[in-house]
Design a protein around this motif. Structure first.
Motif, PDB file in Angstrom:
ATOM      1  N   PRO A 114       0.796  -1.237   0.000  1.00 44.95           N
ATOM      2  CA  PRO A 114       0.000   0.000   0.000  1.00 44.95           C
ATOM      3  C   PRO A 114       0.827   1.285   0.000  1.00 44.95           C
ATOM      4  O   PRO A 114       0.350   2.329  -0.456  1.00 44.95           O
ATOM      5  CB  PRO A 114      -0.833  -0.123   1.292  1.00 44.95           C
ATOM      6  N   PHE A 115       2.071   1.221   0.492  1.00 42.51           N
ATOM      7  CA  PHE A 115       2.924   2.405   0.431  1.00 42.51           C
ATOM      8  C   PHE A 115       3.307   2.713  -1.014  1.00 42.51           C
ATOM      9  O   PHE A 115       3.376   3.879  -1.416  1.00 42.51           O
ATOM     10  CB  PHE A 115       4.171   2.201   1.294  1.00 42.51           C
ATOM     11  N   PHE A 116       3.559   1.665  -1.808  1.00 43.22           N
ATOM     12  CA  PHE A 116       3.807   1.878  -3.237  1.00 43.22           C
ATOM     13  C   PHE A 116       2.566   2.465  -3.910  1.00 43.22           C
ATOM     14  O   PHE A 116       2.661   3.321  -4.784  1.00 43.22           O
ATOM     15  CB  PHE A 116       4.190   0.554  -3.912  1.00 43.22           C
ATOM     16  N   ARG A 117       1.392   1.983  -3.486  1.00 41.61           N
ATOM     17  CA  ARG A 117       0.129   2.524  -4.005  1.00 41.61           C
ATOM     18  C   ARG A 117       0.017   4.012  -3.695  1.00 41.61           C
ATOM     19  O   ARG A 117      -0.353   4.814  -4.553  1.00 41.61           O
ATOM     20  CB  ARG A 117      -1.045   1.763  -3.386  1.00 41.61           C
ATOM     21  N   ALA A 129      -2.080   2.940  -9.206  1.00 39.85           N
ATOM     22  CA  ALA A 129      -2.538   2.813  -7.823  1.00 39.85           C
ATOM     23  C   ALA A 129      -3.669   1.796  -7.714  1.00 39.85           C
ATOM     24  O   ALA A 129      -3.712   0.995  -6.773  1.00 39.85           O
ATOM     25  CB  ALA A 129      -2.989   4.172  -7.294  1.00 39.85           C
ATOM     26  N   VAL A 130      -4.572   1.817  -8.661  1.00 37.21           N
ATOM     27  CA  VAL A 130      -5.687   0.859  -8.666  1.00 37.21           C
ATOM     28  C   VAL A 130      -5.165  -0.568  -8.829  1.00 37.21           C
ATOM     29  O   VAL A 130      -5.606  -1.499  -8.155  1.00 37.21           O
ATOM     30  CB  VAL A 130      -6.694   1.196  -9.792  1.00 37.21           C
ATOM     31  N   ARG A 138      -1.152  -7.372  -5.017  1.00 34.71           N
ATOM     32  CA  ARG A 138      -0.575  -7.105  -3.704  1.00 34.71           C
ATOM     33  C   ARG A 138       0.128  -8.337  -3.145  1.00 34.71           C
ATOM     34  O   ARG A 138       1.257  -8.259  -2.646  1.00 34.71           O
ATOM     35  CB  ARG A 138      -1.670  -6.647  -2.747  1.00 34.71           C
ATOM     36  N   VAL A 139      -0.519  -9.496  -3.250  1.00 34.31           N
ATOM     37  CA  VAL A 139       0.080 -10.741  -2.760  1.00 34.31           C
ATOM     38  C   VAL A 139       1.322 -11.098  -3.576  1.00 34.31           C
ATOM     39  O   VAL A 139       2.361 -11.474  -3.025  1.00 34.31           O
ATOM     40  CB  VAL A 139      -0.950 -11.888  -2.797  1.00 34.31           C
ATOM     41  N   THR A 287      -1.384   5.622   8.074  1.00 36.88           N
ATOM     42  CA  THR A 287       0.056   5.579   8.303  1.00 36.88           C
ATOM     43  C   THR A 287       0.538   6.978   8.670  1.00 36.88           C
ATOM     44  O   THR A 287      -0.158   7.983   8.462  1.00 36.88           O
ATOM     45  CB  THR A 287       0.795   5.128   7.038  1.00 36.88           C
ATOM     46  N   ALA A 288       1.763   7.059   9.179  1.00 33.56           N
ATOM     47  CA  ALA A 288       2.352   8.358   9.492  1.00 33.56           C
ATOM     48  C   ALA A 288       2.453   9.245   8.253  1.00 33.56           C
ATOM     49  O   ALA A 288       2.048  10.417   8.291  1.00 33.56           O
ATOM     50  CB  ALA A 288       3.726   8.159  10.134  1.00 33.56           C
TER      51      ALA A 288
END
Length: 490
Positions: A114-117, A129-130, A138-139, A287-288
């Motif tokens: 999700p950080f790459f997203r 992103a989608v 993701r997996v 996230t931060a």
């Protein structure tokens, strides 16, 4: 021609990087903020809970450092407890650790994507992103990350150090942006930024009074953030001058990471109101970098998201090193198949143990995906590591009686009375934290029983006990002098 063996190639910086990279990641960028969902009403007391959570970790770190001076071998915690306490308890302690960390390797790889997203979104690559948000992608990418670092670990200490040390430095530099920015902005600045970006006034946000039960529950969970320095001990068979450098590396790691945790978490909550964090955590995973993005321009937002992704990725090579050396140590003692002790003839690494650790981490990725809540993996790790650290403190109490010869080799804190005071303090605090954590897990409404970490951990311990007693009985039938085996270093 003799069989290849592990070689001592890891220096002090490599050992510190192993500990730092094992500790920093989800622990700093996700957990201190998602804890607002997991422990409702912890509110503004997260930083204080963080500080309280450091107490048992510091005591356990001292136990590790002391024991490491007498037993600098691969498989740290297993060697310490099996030689200084009891072979069965040594295996249970280390199997608990291995299981918890193996699952968390998968969890970390899974939550990195999700950080790459988010980087794609910040750069306006909405289509990418989608794609990154789809389950299969993701997996698959999480699996790819794990197996890249399986390869890095197999290639040996030189490539390993060339990977983790630069990544560690880059992680601190990019994380420094969050710290500076966090203390530069105030809650007033944040509310102005929300008004400008979203065009509406912040709704009524929750308030929270101090509640001891919530504070203790949060502290028990945040304890997970201090897990990782033990990976330094697992590399005891490959550290240069281990009796001096392993304790020093453990101490430096705790100081560096502890200070960074306080600065980073304090900075984010200085800029972003805790009640906004709590409200957002109920709607989505936060996230931060996500919280700080309201205040920062797009370029700096991309930089801090990249820093968070690097921090997560850093976890993988260090934790793979840790869990693979545990398997190697079990195999050396005959509890696991001897084939797992095979050393690569060129790279001098236990390549089969590393590959099997990668397989277990892949299971953790699939578990995170189907469970839908990565906190289950973290809960399992917390239970596992609390038990592991507890047994390390008990080993500090028992080693003088169980194995006086190895006790005489201890070079740090030679005074037995002083060692026992640390052992008793650590054991009592860790029992307290373990009870709090277990009680919270049992009381939580998680839907199905298998979404509770305690029964999963007990099932794993049952499997571990079966494996140990089967192999132990088998060794006795073959005439192995088990008393002698478990009193000497491999």
């Amino acid at each position: 021609m003799s069989n290849p063996t592990l070689t001592r190639q890891l220096g002090l910086i490599g050992l510190v990087a192993t500990g730092v990279c094992s500790m920093l990641g989800a622990s700093i960028n996700v957990v201190p903020f998602m804890i607002q969902r997991h422990v409702p009403e912890i509110g503004p007391y997260v930083l204080y809970a963080f500080i309280f959570a450091a107490v048992p970790a510091l005591l356990a770190a001292m136990a590790y450092a002391i024991l490491a001076t007498a037993m600098p071998r691969a498989g740290g915690s297993y060697i310490y407890a099996s030689r200084g306490l009891n072979p069965y308890l040594g295996f249970v302690a280390s199997f608990s650790q291995w299981f918890g960390l193996s699952i968390v390797i998968g969890v970390v790889a899974y939550v990195t994507i999700p950080f790459f997203r988010d980087i794609s979104k910040a750069l306006s690559f909405e289509g990418l992103a989608v794609i990154l948000d789809s389950g299969l992608v993701r997996v698959s990418l999480a699996m790819l990350l794990v197996w890249i670092f399986v390869y890095v670990n197999i290639r040996g200490a030189k490539l390993y150090e060339k990977t983790v040390i630069p990544l560690m430095i880059l992680m601190f530099l990019l994380g420094g942006i969050v710290i500076v920015a966090g203390f530069s902005f105030t809650h007033v600045d944040f509310f102005k930024a929300i008004l400008e970006k979203e065009g509406n006034v912040i709704p009524n946000l929750p308030t929270s009074d101090f509640q001891l039960r919530n504070f203790l529950s949060a502290s028990a969970l945040l304890f997970a953030s201090f897990i990782g320095f033990d990976s330094i001990a697992q590399a005891g068979g490959e550290a240069k001058n281990p009796t001096k450098k392993i304790p020093l590396a453990i101490g430096l790691t705790i100081l560096i990471v502890g200070g960074y945790y306080m600065l980073f978490t304090g900075a984010v909550y200085h800029a972003v109101p805790w009640n906004f964090v709590a409200e957002e955590s109920l709607k989505k995973d936060i996230t931060a970098p996500g919280m700080m993005s309201y205040l920062l321009p797009p370029g700096l937002t991309v930089a801090i998201i990249a820093g968070a992704a690097i921090a997560l990725i850093n976890d993988l090579p260090a934790m793979l090193l840790s869990v693979s050396r545990l398997m190697f140590a079990w195999a050396e003692d005959g509890i696991f198949p001897k084939s797992i002790t095979k050393i690569h003839k060129d790279y001098h690494t236990p390549y089969l143990a590393i590959i099997l650790s990668g397989v277990m981490a892949s299971v953790g990725i699939l578990g995170s995906h189907f469970a839908g809540d990565f906190f289950l993996g973290i809960d399992i790790m917390v239970t596992s590591m609390m038990v592991n650290f507890l047994l390390m403190c008990i080993t500090l109490l028992s080693i003088d009686r169980i194995n006086p010869q190895l006790a005489s080799e201890i070079k740090l804190m030679r005074n037995p009375a002083l060692r026992k005071s640390i052992g008793w303090s650590g054991a009592l605090v860790l029992v307290f934290f373990l009870v709090i954590h277990t009680w919270k897990d049992i009381q939580t409404d998680a839907g199905a029983w298998y979404f509770h970490s305690t029964p999963i951990w007990l099932i794993v311990m049952g499997i571990a006990s079966t494996i140990f007693y089967f192999k132990f009985a088998q060794m006795k039938r073959k005439g192995v002098d088990v008393k002698s085996l478990f009193s000497k270093l491999p």
